[in-house]
Write a protein that holds these residues in place. Sequence first.
Motif, mmCIF file in Angstrom:
data_model
loop_
_atom_site.group_PDB
_atom_site.id
_atom_site.type_symbol
_atom_site.label_atom_id
_atom_site.label_comp_id
_atom_site.label_asym_id
_atom_site.label_seq_id
_atom_site.Cartn_x
_atom_site.Cartn_y
_atom_site.Cartn_z
ATOM 1 N N GLY A 250 -11.167 -1.349 15.454
ATOM 2 C CA GLY A 250 -12.570 -1.018 15.212
ATOM 3 C C GLY A 250 -13.161 -2.068 14.301
ATOM 4 N N VAL A 251 -14.441 -1.900 13.994
ATOM 5 C CA VAL A 251 -15.144 -2.865 13.150
ATOM 6 C C VAL A 251 -15.533 -2.167 11.850
ATOM 7 C CG1 VAL A 251 -17.095 -4.444 12.961
ATOM 8 C CG2 VAL A 251 -16.041 -4.035 15.193
ATOM 9 N N ILE A 252 -15.134 -2.738 10.738
ATOM 10 C CA ILE A 252 -15.503 -2.207 9.425
ATOM 11 C C ILE A 252 -16.860 -2.798 9.068
ATOM 12 C CG2 ILE A 252 -14.867 -2.122 6.989
ATOM 13 C CD1 ILE A 252 -11.928 -2.649 8.023
ATOM 14 N N MET A 253 -17.846 -1.922 8.852
ATOM 15 C CA MET A 253 -19.196 -2.400 8.549
ATOM 16 C C MET A 253 -19.975 -1.315 7.823
ATOM 17 S SD MET A 253 -20.698 -2.496 12.436
ATOM 18 C CE MET A 253 -19.875 -1.477 13.667
ATOM 19 N N GLU A 254 -21.033 -1.731 7.134
ATOM 20 C CA GLU A 254 -21.871 -0.766 6.444
ATOM 21 C C GLU A 254 -22.774 -0.052 7.449
ATOM 22 O OE1 GLU A 254 -24.103 -3.047 3.604
ATOM 23 O OE2 GLU A 254 -25.551 -3.698 5.100
ATOM 24 N N VAL B 114 0.860 -1.181 0.000
ATOM 25 C CA VAL B 114 0.000 0.000 0.000
ATOM 26 C C VAL B 114 0.899 1.236 0.000
ATOM 27 C CG1 VAL B 114 -1.803 1.275 1.220
ATOM 28 C CG2 VAL B 114 -1.816 -1.236 1.228
ATOM 29 N N SER B 115 0.689 2.091 -0.965
ATOM 30 C CA SER B 115 1.508 3.292 -1.119
ATOM 31 C C SER B 115 1.256 4.282 0.022
ATOM 32 C CB SER B 115 1.171 3.953 -2.460
ATOM 33 O OG SER B 115 1.702 5.245 -2.525
ATOM 34 N N ASP B 116 2.287 5.056 0.346
ATOM 35 C CA ASP B 116 2.145 6.102 1.366
ATOM 36 C C ASP B 116 1.305 7.269 0.863
ATOM 37 O OD1 ASP B 116 3.729 4.661 3.098
ATOM 38 O OD2 ASP B 116 5.574 5.695 2.535
ATOM 39 N N THR B 117 1.157 7.386 -0.443
ATOM 40 C CA THR B 117 0.485 8.557 -1.011
ATOM 41 C C THR B 117 -0.842 8.255 -1.693
ATOM 42 O OG1 THR B 117 1.758 8.281 -3.046
ATOM 43 C CG2 THR B 117 2.652 9.788 -1.370
ATOM 44 N N GLU B 118 -1.121 6.994 -2.006
ATOM 45 C CA GLU B 118 -2.363 6.645 -2.705
ATOM 46 C C GLU B 118 -3.103 5.559 -1.950
ATOM 47 O OE1 GLU B 118 -1.842 5.649 -6.801
ATOM 48 O OE2 GLU B 118 -0.311 7.185 -7.086
ATOM 49 N N GLU B 119 -4.420 5.601 -2.014
ATOM 50 C CA GLU B 119 -5.206 4.544 -1.382
ATOM 51 C C GLU B 119 -5.636 3.516 -2.417
ATOM 52 O OE1 GLU B 119 -9.773 6.313 -1.339
ATOM 53 O OE2 GLU B 119 -8.633 6.335 0.507
ATOM 54 N N ILE B 120 -5.873 2.316 -1.923
ATOM 55 C CA ILE B 120 -6.410 1.242 -2.752
ATOM 56 C C ILE B 120 -7.906 1.190 -2.461
ATOM 57 C CG2 ILE B 120 -6.463 -1.251 -3.111
ATOM 58 C CD1 ILE B 120 -3.534 -1.307 -2.168
ATOM 59 N N ILE B 121 -8.712 1.110 -3.498
ATOM 60 C CA ILE B 121 -10.157 0.964 -3.319
ATOM 61 C C ILE B 121 -10.532 -0.410 -3.858
ATOM 62 C CG2 ILE B 121 -12.447 1.846 -3.886
ATOM 63 C CD1 ILE B 121 -11.123 4.601 -4.276
ATOM 64 N N CYS B 122 -11.175 -1.211 -3.020
ATOM 65 C CA CYS B 122 -11.573 -2.554 -3.428
ATOM 66 C C CYS B 122 -12.914 -2.896 -2.787
ATOM 67 C CB CYS B 122 -10.505 -3.572 -3.058
ATOM 68 S SG CYS B 122 -9.989 -3.523 -1.339
ATOM 69 N N ASP B 123 -13.528 -3.969 -3.254
ATOM 70 C CA ASP B 123 -14.806 -4.421 -2.719
ATOM 71 C C ASP B 123 -14.596 -5.617 -1.809
ATOM 72 O OD1 ASP B 123 -16.292 -2.549 -4.137
ATOM 73 O OD2 ASP B 123 -16.542 -3.869 -5.868
ATOM 74 N N ALA C 272 0.734 8.058 8.931
ATOM 75 C CA ALA C 272 2.129 8.501 9.089
ATOM 76 C C ALA C 272 2.998 7.465 9.792
ATOM 77 C CB ALA C 272 2.167 9.820 9.853
ATOM 78 N N ASP C 273 2.384 6.584 10.591
ATOM 79 C CA ASP C 273 3.118 5.543 11.320
ATOM 80 C C ASP C 273 3.223 4.241 10.536
ATOM 81 O OD1 ASP C 273 3.486 7.225 13.513
ATOM 82 O OD2 ASP C 273 1.561 6.657 14.382
ATOM 83 N N GLU C 274 2.854 4.283 9.236
ATOM 84 C CA GLU C 274 2.930 3.103 8.373
ATOM 85 C C GLU C 274 1.904 2.023 8.728
ATOM 86 O OE1 GLU C 274 5.210 2.690 5.579
ATOM 87 O OE2 GLU C 274 5.256 4.842 5.942
ATOM 88 N N MET C 275 0.881 2.374 9.475
ATOM 89 C CA MET C 275 -0.183 1.417 9.791
ATOM 90 C C MET C 275 -1.301 1.581 8.767
ATOM 91 S SD MET C 275 1.069 -0.241 12.244
ATOM 92 C CE MET C 275 -0.223 -1.227 12.950
ATOM 93 N N LEU C 276 -1.985 0.479 8.450
ATOM 94 C CA LEU C 276 -3.078 0.534 7.489
ATOM 95 C C LEU C 276 -4.295 1.213 8.106
ATOM 96 C CD1 LEU C 276 -2.943 -2.995 5.823
ATOM 97 C CD2 LEU C 276 -2.078 -0.832 4.933
ATOM 98 N N VAL C 277 -5.012 1.927 7.277
ATOM 99 C CA VAL C 277 -6.279 2.546 7.669
ATOM 100 C C VAL C 277 -7.299 2.123 6.623
ATOM 101 C CG1 VAL C 277 -7.508 4.704 8.100
ATOM 102 C CG2 VAL C 277 -5.087 4.508 8.720
ATOM 103 N N VAL C 278 -8.401 1.503 7.078
ATOM 104 C CA VAL C 278 -9.436 1.031 6.169
ATOM 105 C C VAL C 278 -10.757 1.667 6.591
ATOM 106 C CG1 VAL C 278 -10.604 -0.981 5.203
ATOM 107 C CG2 VAL C 278 -8.215 -1.164 5.922
ATOM 108 N N ASN C 279 -11.336 2.444 5.699
ATOM 109 C CA ASN C 279 -12.594 3.158 5.986
ATOM 110 C C ASN C 279 -12.527 3.875 7.331
ATOM 111 O OD1 ASN C 279 -13.246 1.870 3.637
ATOM 112 N ND2 ASN C 279 -15.159 1.027 4.347
ATOM 113 N N ARG C 280 -11.418 4.563 7.557
ATOM 114 C CA ARG C 280 -11.136 5.369 8.753
ATOM 115 C C ARG C 280 -10.899 4.538 10.023
ATOM 116 N NH1 ARG C 280 -15.935 9.443 7.896
ATOM 117 N NH2 ARG C 280 -16.820 7.437 7.487
ATOM 118 N N VAL C 281 -10.753 3.228 9.891
ATOM 119 C CA VAL C 281 -10.423 2.370 11.032
ATOM 120 C C VAL C 281 -8.946 2.000 10.914
ATOM 121 C CG1 VAL C 281 -10.896 0.198 12.233
ATOM 122 C CG2 VAL C 281 -12.776 1.450 11.140
#
Length: 198
Positions: free
Chosen positions: A179-183, A129-138, A151-160
């Motif tokens: 956190g929990v990723i959910m609709e 995962v790039s530091d400057t671009e996000e990946i969008i997937c289903d 900034a700490d190199e940790m992944l963030v998915v839908n703000r989690v």
Amino acid sequence: MKRGRSKSPIAFVVVFVSVSCLFVLILTILKLPDISFTNGSSSLSNYKKFSKVANNSYSLGKFGEMMIEMLPQDLSFTVFVPSVTAFERDLRLSVNNSLTKEKEDDTYAILTRVLSFTVVPWKILSESVSDTEEIICDSLSGLKLHVSKDADEMLVVNRVRSTRVNLRRGEIVIHVMNGVIMEAEFQQSIRADNSDED
């Protein structure tokens, strides 16, 4: 008498498991190639090195383990598993209370639904995962996942934000999330259920 969607969690689980099994069967028959996001050849060696250390020293907790056990170990998936704290805080699931005979079907239905929001049918490594671009997937349920790095190199998915990355079980890549990723609809139903218990 009203007609419409069934409110039975057991019916939902049966339908979801059937669709999931069909999906896995199709993937197995087609033997689809692993579609991994990689930025370089060194990411695989870093991934293997990290996985050996992480898998021996980190537990996903009972609910995380239950989610992983629902997936075939020989197919490539990425799972964004909630941490033990997130299961308790966001879903109000606790091992002592949620796995009783009266609540185990509901708990299994919740875990199955959360799994559908958090599984991607290919490997996503943190290094890819790039530091400057996000990946969008289903996800398997069709929920759009926006995967980026902070900034700490940790992944963030839908703000989690993740707390651990690149754990591995068989061919499955696991990232533990704070956190929990959910609709939104599912999140509202969880909140409504929790407010009924208070």
